[in-house]
Scaffold this active site. Structure first.
Site, PDB file in Angstrom:
ATOM      1  N   ARG A  42      50.519  31.739  43.391  1.00 19.26           N
ATOM      2  CA  ARG A  42      49.408  30.847  43.774  1.00 19.26           C
ATOM      3  C   ARG A  42      49.903  29.651  44.575  1.00 19.26           C
ATOM      4  O   ARG A  42      49.215  29.111  45.409  1.00 19.26           O
ATOM      5  CB  ARG A  42      48.652  30.351  42.529  1.00 19.26           C
ATOM      6  CG  ARG A  42      48.137  31.483  41.665  1.00 19.26           C
ATOM      7  CD  ARG A  42      46.844  32.079  42.214  1.00 19.26           C
ATOM      8  NE  ARG A  42      46.561  33.343  41.534  1.00 19.26           N
ATOM      9  CZ  ARG A  42      45.722  34.262  42.002  1.00 19.26           C
ATOM     10  NH1 ARG A  42      45.084  34.079  43.121  1.00 19.26           N
ATOM     11  NH2 ARG A  42      45.510  35.363  41.330  1.00 19.26           N
ATOM     12  N   HIS A  72      56.757  41.232  45.856  1.00 15.98           N
ATOM     13  CA  HIS A  72      55.395  40.936  46.332  1.00 15.98           C
ATOM     14  C   HIS A  72      55.358  39.546  46.959  1.00 15.98           C
ATOM     15  O   HIS A  72      55.758  38.572  46.338  1.00 15.98           O
ATOM     16  CB  HIS A  72      54.416  41.010  45.155  1.00 15.98           C
ATOM     17  CG  HIS A  72      52.982  41.219  45.566  1.00 15.98           C
ATOM     18  ND1 HIS A  72      52.344  40.414  46.475  1.00 15.98           N
ATOM     19  CD2 HIS A  72      52.073  42.146  45.190  1.00 15.98           C
ATOM     20  CE1 HIS A  72      51.088  40.845  46.636  1.00 15.98           C
ATOM     21  NE2 HIS A  72      50.907  41.905  45.864  1.00 15.98           N
ATOM     22  N   TYR A  75      50.181  35.372  47.448  1.00 13.99           N
ATOM     23  CA  TYR A  75      48.770  35.553  47.811  1.00 13.99           C
ATOM     24  C   TYR A  75      48.317  34.507  48.832  1.00 13.99           C
ATOM     25  O   TYR A  75      47.341  34.711  49.539  1.00 13.99           O
ATOM     26  CB  TYR A  75      47.862  35.421  46.569  1.00 13.99           C
ATOM     27  CG  TYR A  75      47.988  36.559  45.586  1.00 13.99           C
ATOM     28  CD1 TYR A  75      48.120  37.867  46.019  1.00 13.99           C
ATOM     29  CD2 TYR A  75      47.947  36.316  44.217  1.00 13.99           C
ATOM     30  CE1 TYR A  75      48.215  38.911  45.104  1.00 13.99           C
ATOM     31  CE2 TYR A  75      48.042  37.349  43.302  1.00 13.99           C
ATOM     32  CZ  TYR A  75      48.174  38.642  43.756  1.00 13.99           C
ATOM     33  OH  TYR A  75      48.267  39.671  42.856  1.00 13.99           O
ATOM     34  N   HIS A 112      49.927  41.358  51.195  1.00 13.74           N
ATOM     35  CA  HIS A 112      48.549  41.598  51.611  1.00 13.74           C
ATOM     36  C   HIS A 112      48.466  41.240  53.089  1.00 13.74           C
ATOM     37  O   HIS A 112      48.810  40.110  53.451  1.00 13.74           O
ATOM     38  CB  HIS A 112      47.585  40.734  50.807  1.00 13.74           C
ATOM     39  CG  HIS A 112      47.585  41.064  49.336  1.00 13.74           C
ATOM     40  ND1 HIS A 112      46.745  40.447  48.438  1.00 13.74           N
ATOM     41  CD2 HIS A 112      48.314  41.959  48.620  1.00 13.74           C
ATOM     42  CE1 HIS A 112      46.964  40.958  47.224  1.00 13.74           C
ATOM     43  NE2 HIS A 112      47.913  41.868  47.314  1.00 13.74           N
ATOM     44  N   GLU A 147      50.005  46.342  52.172  1.00 11.54           N
ATOM     45  CA  GLU A 147      49.260  46.891  51.031  1.00 11.54           C
ATOM     46  C   GLU A 147      47.861  47.320  51.464  1.00 11.54           C
ATOM     47  O   GLU A 147      47.184  46.614  52.207  1.00 11.54           O
ATOM     48  CB  GLU A 147      49.181  45.827  49.920  1.00 11.54           C
ATOM     49  CG  GLU A 147      48.473  46.355  48.673  1.00 11.54           C
ATOM     50  CD  GLU A 147      48.689  45.466  47.448  1.00 11.54           C
ATOM     51  OE1 GLU A 147      49.596  44.614  47.476  1.00 11.54           O
ATOM     52  OE2 GLU A 147      47.939  45.648  46.478  1.00 11.54           O
ATOM     53  N   ASP A 181      47.668  50.972  46.841  1.00 15.94           N
ATOM     54  CA  ASP A 181      47.130  50.407  45.595  1.00 15.94           C
ATOM     55  C   ASP A 181      45.918  51.229  45.182  1.00 15.94           C
ATOM     56  O   ASP A 181      44.894  51.233  45.872  1.00 15.94           O
ATOM     57  CB  ASP A 181      46.765  48.933  45.810  1.00 15.94           C
ATOM     58  CG  ASP A 181      46.344  48.240  44.526  1.00 15.94           C
ATOM     59  OD1 ASP A 181      45.459  48.769  43.822  1.00 15.94           O
ATOM     60  OD2 ASP A 181      46.883  47.157  44.225  1.00 15.94           O
ATOM     61  N   HIS A 184      42.628  49.353  44.808  1.00 16.42           N
ATOM     62  CA  HIS A 184      42.100  48.895  46.097  1.00 16.42           C
ATOM     63  C   HIS A 184      41.530  50.055  46.919  1.00 16.42           C
ATOM     64  O   HIS A 184      40.465  49.929  47.532  1.00 16.42           O
ATOM     65  CB  HIS A 184      43.210  48.207  46.913  1.00 16.42           C
ATOM     66  CG  HIS A 184      43.752  46.976  46.267  1.00 16.42           C
ATOM     67  ND1 HIS A 184      44.785  46.244  46.814  1.00 16.42           N
ATOM     68  CD2 HIS A 184      43.420  46.339  45.121  1.00 16.42           C
ATOM     69  CE1 HIS A 184      45.063  45.214  46.026  1.00 16.42           C
ATOM     70  NE2 HIS A 184      44.250  45.259  44.993  1.00 16.42           N
ATOM     71  N   HIS A 216      50.872  50.950  43.907  1.00 10.39           N
ATOM     72  CA  HIS A 216      50.428  50.012  42.870  1.00 10.39           C
ATOM     73  C   HIS A 216      49.465  50.806  42.008  1.00 10.39           C
ATOM     74  O   HIS A 216      48.415  51.247  42.484  1.00 10.39           O
ATOM     75  CB  HIS A 216      49.716  48.801  43.482  1.00 10.39           C
ATOM     76  CG  HIS A 216      50.668  47.781  44.024  1.00 10.39           C
ATOM     77  ND1 HIS A 216      50.240  46.684  44.739  1.00 10.39           N
ATOM     78  CD2 HIS A 216      52.009  47.672  43.912  1.00 10.39           C
ATOM     79  CE1 HIS A 216      51.302  45.944  45.067  1.00 10.39           C
ATOM     80  NE2 HIS A 216      52.387  46.533  44.591  1.00 10.39           N
ATOM     81  N   ASP A 229      37.960  44.628  44.014  1.00 12.96           N
ATOM     82  CA  ASP A 229      39.339  44.346  43.635  1.00 12.96           C
ATOM     83  C   ASP A 229      39.473  43.695  42.259  1.00 12.96           C
ATOM     84  O   ASP A 229      39.891  42.547  42.136  1.00 12.96           O
ATOM     85  CB  ASP A 229      40.021  43.485  44.714  1.00 12.96           C
ATOM     86  CG  ASP A 229      41.520  43.322  44.466  1.00 12.96           C
ATOM     87  OD1 ASP A 229      42.044  43.878  43.477  1.00 12.96           O
ATOM     88  OD2 ASP A 229      42.167  42.632  45.262  1.00 12.96           O
ATOM     89  N   HIS A 231      41.312  44.849  38.805  1.00  7.69           N
ATOM     90  CA  HIS A 231      42.145  45.878  38.190  1.00  7.69           C
ATOM     91  C   HIS A 231      41.753  46.091  36.730  1.00  7.69           C
ATOM     92  O   HIS A 231      41.289  45.159  36.079  1.00  7.69           O
ATOM     93  CB  HIS A 231      43.621  45.475  38.244  1.00  7.69           C
ATOM     94  CG  HIS A 231      44.129  45.234  39.634  1.00  7.69           C
ATOM     95  ND1 HIS A 231      45.455  45.054  39.911  1.00  7.69           N
ATOM     96  CD2 HIS A 231      43.486  45.134  40.824  1.00  7.69           C
ATOM     97  CE1 HIS A 231      45.608  44.864  41.206  1.00  7.69           C
ATOM     98  NE2 HIS A 231      44.424  44.889  41.783  1.00  7.69           N
ATOM     99  N   GLU A 261      49.952  47.043  37.834  1.00  3.27           N
ATOM    100  CA  GLU A 261      49.418  45.676  38.008  1.00  3.27           C
ATOM    101  C   GLU A 261      48.160  45.553  37.173  1.00  3.27           C
ATOM    102  O   GLU A 261      47.153  45.008  37.603  1.00  3.27           O
ATOM    103  CB  GLU A 261      49.057  45.427  39.473  1.00  3.27           C
ATOM    104  CG  GLU A 261      50.195  45.487  40.440  1.00  3.27           C
ATOM    105  CD  GLU A 261      49.733  45.278  41.873  1.00  3.27           C
ATOM    106  OE1 GLU A 261      48.754  45.937  42.291  1.00  3.27           O
ATOM    107  OE2 GLU A 261      50.329  44.442  42.556  1.00  3.27           O
TER     108      GLU A 261
END
Ligand code: FE
Ligand code: FE
Ligand code: ZN
Length: 281
Positions: A42, A72, A75, A112, A147, A181, A184, A216, A229, A231, A261
């Site tokens: 974040r 990864h 974000y 992403h 991704e 993913d 996704h 993923h 989105d 999960h 994830e």
């Protein structure tokens, strides 16, 4: 005969205690690959990592026959924001992350593709491809994975065609691959439950299965095509355990690293890792 495993499975781990600690944790979970955020997902900070610690992890990965790791990107890293400062920060993050990834040669770096924030998909694709072209180098030992996205809001990458176009436009496409993913792809509208072969044939036609490097592995809380989105734990969502099992055992996918994830604590991840390993028996 080779004693390499028939499937690579693991989950996201925290980098807080360093590199080698993640390898030890995954060993204790029973897995043989893992993912980690290169920095706080974040925020923007990255931990100073010691060369010694990275060397200890490299040694563990080789000794224990781990599959490739799937790091990864943050974000907050948006290479196609309408805001120029955000784009510049993102390029800087990408460059620094990739430099650090060279401590773990042969790993994947997944991110992403970005959100175009109103500029339109075409403009977003051009900016992403340009930023990648400027950051990837011929000598780097990392493969960078785009991704597949749910297509939420202005996200780029909800259609296979969009990823293909980023790859086509990038000057160093030999360093690019795709991370699939399952949540996704389902949320984006592809029918992984009713027509897995059809989805993979479509992926092959549009992108090429040789670009597919990691999975993923998630269930989804929402209906196919919801673009949401969210999960879900394996078997507790709309994909369901049977469809997920077929994905893990599909010959086009089964040698790739599978990263969970799912919304779990450690005990939940351990259970899911063993569920997937149990499918091989
Ligand atoms: Fe992701
Ligand atoms: Fe993902
Ligand atoms: Zn997601």
């Amino acid at each position: 005969m080779s004693d390499s495993p028939r499937i690579y499975i693991g989950c996201h781990l925290s980098v807080t205690d360093g590199y080698e600690a993640m390898g030890k944790t995954m060993l204790s979970f029973g897995g043989n690959t893992f993912a980690f955020f290169t920095r706080n997902p974040r925020g923007g900070k990255s931990k100073e990592l010691s060369l010694e610690d990275a060397a200890a992890l490299r040694e563990l990965l080789a000794r224990e026959h781990f599959g490739p790791l799937v790091a990864h990107g943050s974000y907050t890293m948006n290479l196609c924001s309408a805001n120029e400062q955000t784009r510049e920060n993102a390029k800087d993050m990408l460059q620094k992350d990739l430099e650090r990834m060279e401590l773990l040669p042969g790993s994947y770096y997944n991110f992403h593709p970005g959100s175009h924030t109103g500029q339109g998909t075409e403009a977003g694709i051009a900016q992403i491809a340009q930023a990648l072209g400027a950051s990837l180098t011929p000598q780097m030992q990392t493969t960078v994975l785009l991704e597949t996205m749910a297509g939420n809001g202005s996200e780029v990458g909800g259609r296979f065609e969009e990823l293909r176009e980023i790859i086509d436009r990038c000057e160093r496409r030999e360093k690019l691959g795709v991370c699939f993913d399952t949540c996704h792809v389902w949320d984006a509208g592809y029918d992984l439950v009713g027509d897995l072969d059809g989805v993979l044939t479509e992926f092959d036609r549009v992108i090429g299965l040789e670009r597919l490097r990691a999975v993923h592995f998630n269930d989804s809380k929402n209906e196919r095509g919801s673009r949401k989105d969210r999960h879900e734990k394996l078997g507790e969502g709309q994909l369901g355990l049977e469809a997920l099992r077929r994905i893990a055992l599909h010959p086009a996918l089964s040698s790739l690293p599978f990263i969970l994830e799912t919304p779990n604590d450690d005990a939940g991840y351990i259970r899911e890792i063993h569920t997937v390993l149990g499918w091989l028996d």
